[in-house]
Design an enzyme around this catalytic site. Structure first.
Site, short mmCIF file in Angstrom:
data_model
loop_
_atom_site.label_atom_id
_atom_site.label_comp_id
_atom_site.label_asym_id
_atom_site.label_seq_id
_atom_site.Cartn_x
_atom_site.Cartn_y
_atom_site.Cartn_z
N ASN A 1 0.82 -1.21 0.00
CA ASN A 1 0.00 0.00 0.00
C ASN A 1 0.86 1.26 0.00
O ASN A 1 1.96 1.27 0.55
CB ASN A 1 -0.94 0.01 1.20
CG ASN A 1 -1.89 -1.18 1.19
OD1 ASN A 1 -2.07 -1.81 0.15
ND2 ASN A 1 -2.43 -1.52 2.34
N VAL A 2 0.33 2.29 -0.61
CA VAL A 2 1.05 3.57 -0.72
C VAL A 2 0.34 4.65 0.10
O VAL A 2 0.73 5.81 0.07
CB VAL A 2 1.12 4.00 -2.21
CG1 VAL A 2 1.88 2.98 -3.04
CG2 VAL A 2 -0.27 4.24 -2.80
N ASN B 1 -8.34 -12.79 4.43
CA ASN B 1 -8.88 -12.24 3.19
C ASN B 1 -10.27 -12.86 2.98
O ASN B 1 -10.38 -14.09 3.03
CB ASN B 1 -7.95 -12.62 2.02
CG ASN B 1 -8.30 -11.88 0.75
OD1 ASN B 1 -9.48 -11.63 0.46
ND2 ASN B 1 -7.28 -11.49 -0.02
N GLY C 1 -5.19 -8.95 3.17
CA GLY C 1 -5.78 -8.05 2.17
C GLY C 1 -4.96 -7.90 0.91
O GLY C 1 -4.96 -6.82 0.29
N HIS D 1 5.90 -0.37 -2.56
CA HIS D 1 5.44 0.35 -3.76
C HIS D 1 5.49 1.86 -3.57
O HIS D 1 4.82 2.60 -4.29
CB HIS D 1 4.02 -0.09 -4.15
CG HIS D 1 3.99 -1.50 -4.66
ND1 HIS D 1 2.81 -2.22 -4.78
CD2 HIS D 1 4.97 -2.33 -5.07
CE1 HIS D 1 3.10 -3.43 -5.23
NE2 HIS D 1 4.40 -3.52 -5.42
C1 BV8 Z 1 8.18 -5.10 -12.04
C2 BV8 Z 1 1.01 1.63 -8.13
C3 BV8 Z 1 10.00 -5.36 -13.49
C4 BV8 Z 1 0.99 2.29 -6.83
C5 BV8 Z 1 0.80 -0.73 -8.44
C6 BV8 Z 1 3.33 -6.65 -18.10
C7 BV8 Z 1 3.82 -5.36 -18.17
C8 BV8 Z 1 4.55 -4.79 -17.12
C9 BV8 Z 1 4.79 -5.53 -15.97
C10 BV8 Z 1 4.27 -6.81 -15.91
C11 BV8 Z 1 3.56 -7.38 -16.96
N1 BV8 Z 1 3.20 -8.64 -16.59
C12 BV8 Z 1 3.67 -8.89 -15.33
C13 BV8 Z 1 4.32 -7.79 -14.90
C14 BV8 Z 1 4.95 -7.61 -13.62
C15 BV8 Z 1 3.97 -6.76 -12.82
C16 BV8 Z 1 2.88 -7.68 -12.30
O1 BV8 Z 1 3.10 -8.43 -11.38
N2 BV8 Z 1 1.69 -7.57 -12.93
C17 BV8 Z 1 0.60 -8.43 -12.52
C18 BV8 Z 1 -0.72 -7.63 -12.62
C19 BV8 Z 1 0.59 -9.66 -13.42
N3 BV8 Z 1 4.73 -6.17 -11.74
C20 BV8 Z 1 5.35 -5.00 -11.94
O2 BV8 Z 1 5.27 -4.35 -12.97
C21 BV8 Z 1 6.22 -4.54 -10.79
N4 BV8 Z 1 7.50 -4.21 -11.32
O3 BV8 Z 1 7.89 -6.24 -12.20
O4 BV8 Z 1 9.25 -4.52 -12.62
C22 BV8 Z 1 11.34 -4.81 -13.47
C23 BV8 Z 1 12.33 -5.49 -12.78
C24 BV8 Z 1 13.61 -4.98 -12.82
C25 BV8 Z 1 13.87 -3.77 -13.48
C26 BV8 Z 1 12.83 -3.07 -14.11
C27 BV8 Z 1 11.56 -3.59 -14.11
C28 BV8 Z 1 5.61 -3.29 -10.15
C29 BV8 Z 1 4.33 -3.66 -9.45
C30 BV8 Z 1 3.78 -2.45 -8.70
C31 BV8 Z 1 2.66 -1.87 -9.50
N5 BV8 Z 1 2.05 -0.75 -8.77
N6 BV8 Z 1 0.22 0.40 -8.07
C32 BV8 Z 1 -0.41 2.74 -6.59
O5 BV8 Z 1 -0.89 3.60 -7.36
O6 BV8 Z 1 -1.02 2.23 -5.64
S1 BV8 Z 1 -0.16 -2.11 -8.53
C33 BV8 Z 1 -1.46 -2.13 -7.41
O7 BV8 Z 1 -1.77 -3.52 -7.22
C34 BV8 Z 1 -1.20 -1.62 -6.02
O8 BV8 Z 1 -0.02 -0.88 -5.88
C35 BV8 Z 1 -1.14 -2.85 -5.14
O9 BV8 Z 1 0.01 -2.84 -4.36
C36 BV8 Z 1 -1.03 -3.92 -6.09
C37 BV8 Z 1 -1.57 -5.24 -5.56
O10 BV8 Z 1 -2.91 -5.07 -5.25
P1 BV8 Z 1 -3.44 -5.51 -3.80
O11 BV8 Z 1 -2.78 -4.64 -2.78
O12 BV8 Z 1 -3.30 -6.97 -3.61
O13 BV8 Z 1 -4.94 -5.08 -3.95
P2 BV8 Z 1 -6.05 -5.81 -4.81
O14 BV8 Z 1 -7.14 -4.83 -5.07
O15 BV8 Z 1 -5.42 -6.52 -5.97
O16 BV8 Z 1 -6.60 -6.92 -3.81
C38 BV8 Z 1 -7.24 -6.53 -2.61
C39 BV8 Z 1 -7.44 -7.79 -1.82
O17 BV8 Z 1 -8.03 -7.42 -0.57
C40 BV8 Z 1 -8.42 -8.76 -2.47
O18 BV8 Z 1 -7.87 -10.07 -2.40
C41 BV8 Z 1 -9.69 -8.67 -1.59
O19 BV8 Z 1 -10.33 -9.91 -1.49
C42 BV8 Z 1 -9.09 -8.29 -0.27
N7 BV8 Z 1 -10.00 -7.55 0.63
C43 BV8 Z 1 -11.03 -6.72 0.31
N8 BV8 Z 1 -11.59 -6.23 1.44
C44 BV8 Z 1 -10.88 -6.75 2.49
C45 BV8 Z 1 -9.87 -7.58 1.97
N9 BV8 Z 1 -8.99 -8.25 2.76
C46 BV8 Z 1 -9.12 -8.08 4.10
N10 BV8 Z 1 -10.07 -7.29 4.67
C47 BV8 Z 1 -10.96 -6.61 3.90
N11 BV8 Z 1 -11.89 -5.84 4.49
#
Ligand code: BV8
Ligand code: ZN
Length: 249
Positions: free
Chosen positions: A102-103, A215, A189, A119
């Site tokens: 989280n940010v 979760n 989460g 992040h």
């Molecule tokens: C990297 C910005 C390489 C900050 C975010 C194609 C193109 C480019 C990259 C990729 C690609 N394919 C794969 C990749 C790699 C990519 C990746 O993993 N993609 C995924 C989607 C396949 N990763 C990256 O690009 C990372 N960098 O790989 O760089 C590299 C290496 C060396 C040198 C150069 C480059 C960078 C990843 C960071 C991206 N930034 N956001 C912002 O604005 O916030 S992503 C965004 O999703 C958020 O930052 C967050 O951190 C991230 C993950 O999300 P979650 O936190 O898990 O949230 P989400 O909504 O997904 O889920 C919420 C959960 O909570 C659910 O499960 C829900 O059930 C649960 N929930 C709901 N309510 C509750 C709960 N749980 C508990 N209690 C509740 N009440």
């Protein structure tokens, strides 16, 4: 809900080293939308347009408007009982840390210690070119005032990690070192979908730690967890703390 099974309860002593690995879900009960839930950000917006360098360069005003909206949203809410419980856990288990995707800064606001922001932080502004932190207003109007520029000429951008960008090297390395050493990791989460952060619960498991997932939904990690608690973290964490506090009293 808690009622930890005895074999897990016995693993907790005041010396137990704990990591709290968190994602957007822990902030949901503060009123901050997650990314992948049905009403989450990615259901309305294209992540590559709003959370990538290419998207920013194509339309910096659009991206800044999204981050400024999120900054204002976060400034209007406060940490929830889930964040607050971690502060209480860290008093009971001093050798513990928070590793967050989280940010929003809500862990720090709640008084949590030893926080690793994988992040970045939405309230930090950096130069797109030289990556220096910039001392500019938290809220501004890109349409009226334009986007601030660094002394080097680069555009200001939010201090977060976008898709395709590497995570802060020292922060990630320090967090990974913690993950090798912890006795227990809570994954809270996180959709466990975004790498390399999503690797953390798996690494903890492979290093012999007990891993407990909190979760409401299933994730790719759920079947690997020692225990999966399918309920909101703002409900489960306070109950879990009370149970462990009583067990250690
Ligand atoms: C990297 C910005 C390489 C900050 C975010 C194609 C193109 C480019 C990259 C990729 C690609 N394919 C794969 C990749 C790699 C990519 C990746 O993993 N993609 C995924 C989607 C396949 N990763 C990256 O690009 C990372 N960098 O790989 O760089 C590299 C290496 C060396 C040198 C150069 C480059 C960078 C990843 C960071 C991206 N930034 N956001 C912002 O604005 O916030 S992503 C965004 O999703 C958020 O930052 C967050 O951190 C991230 C993950 O999300 P979650 O936190 O898990 O949230 P989400 O909504 O997904 O889920 C919420 C959960 O909570 C659910 O499960 C829900 O059930 C649960 N929930 C709901 N309510 C509750 C709960 N749980 C508990 N209690 C509740 N009440
Ligand atoms: Zn610069």
């Amino acid at each position: 809900m808690p009622n930890l099974p005895d074999h897990l309860l016995r693993r907790f002593t005041p010396e137990t080293r704990i990591a709290f690995f968190t994602g957007a879900g822990i902030s949901a009960e503060s009123g901050i939308p997650t990314f992948r839930d049905k009403d989450g950000y990615w259901s309305k917006y294209d992540p590559m347009r709003l959370a990538s360098v290419q998207g920013f360069e194509a339309d910096p005003e659009l991206v800044w408007n999204w981050y400024l909206y999120r900054r204002e949203k976060i400034m209007s809410v406060k940490p929830n009982p889930g964040h607050a419980s971690i502060t209480k856990f860290q008093k009971l288990f001093p050798d513990s840390c928070v590793i967050t995707q989280n940010v929003d800064g809500l862990h720090k606001q709640a008084g949590n210690q030893n926080i690793y922001e994988l992040h970045g932080n939405i309230f930090i502004t950096r130069c797109l070119e030289c990556r220096q932190e910039m001392d500019v207003p938290m809220i501004f109007d890109p349409a009226k005032e334009g986007i601030p520029r660094c002394d080097c000429g680069g555009l200001a951008r939010p201090g977060v990690v976008w898709f395709g960008e590497s995570l802060p090297v020292q922060t990630l390395s320090d967090a990974m070192t913690q993950v090798q050493q912890v006795d227990v990791l809570f994954t809270i989460g996180s959709s466990t979908a975004v790498y390399p952060a999503a690797q953390i619960p798996f690494d903890a498991r492979n290093n012999g730690a007990v891993v407990i997932e909190i979760n409401p939904d299933q994730t790719p990690f759920t079947s690997h967890a020692d225990l999966a608690m399918h309920a909101p973290s703002g409900v489960v964490l306070p109950q879990l703390f009370e149970e462990l506090y009583a067990a250690l009293a």
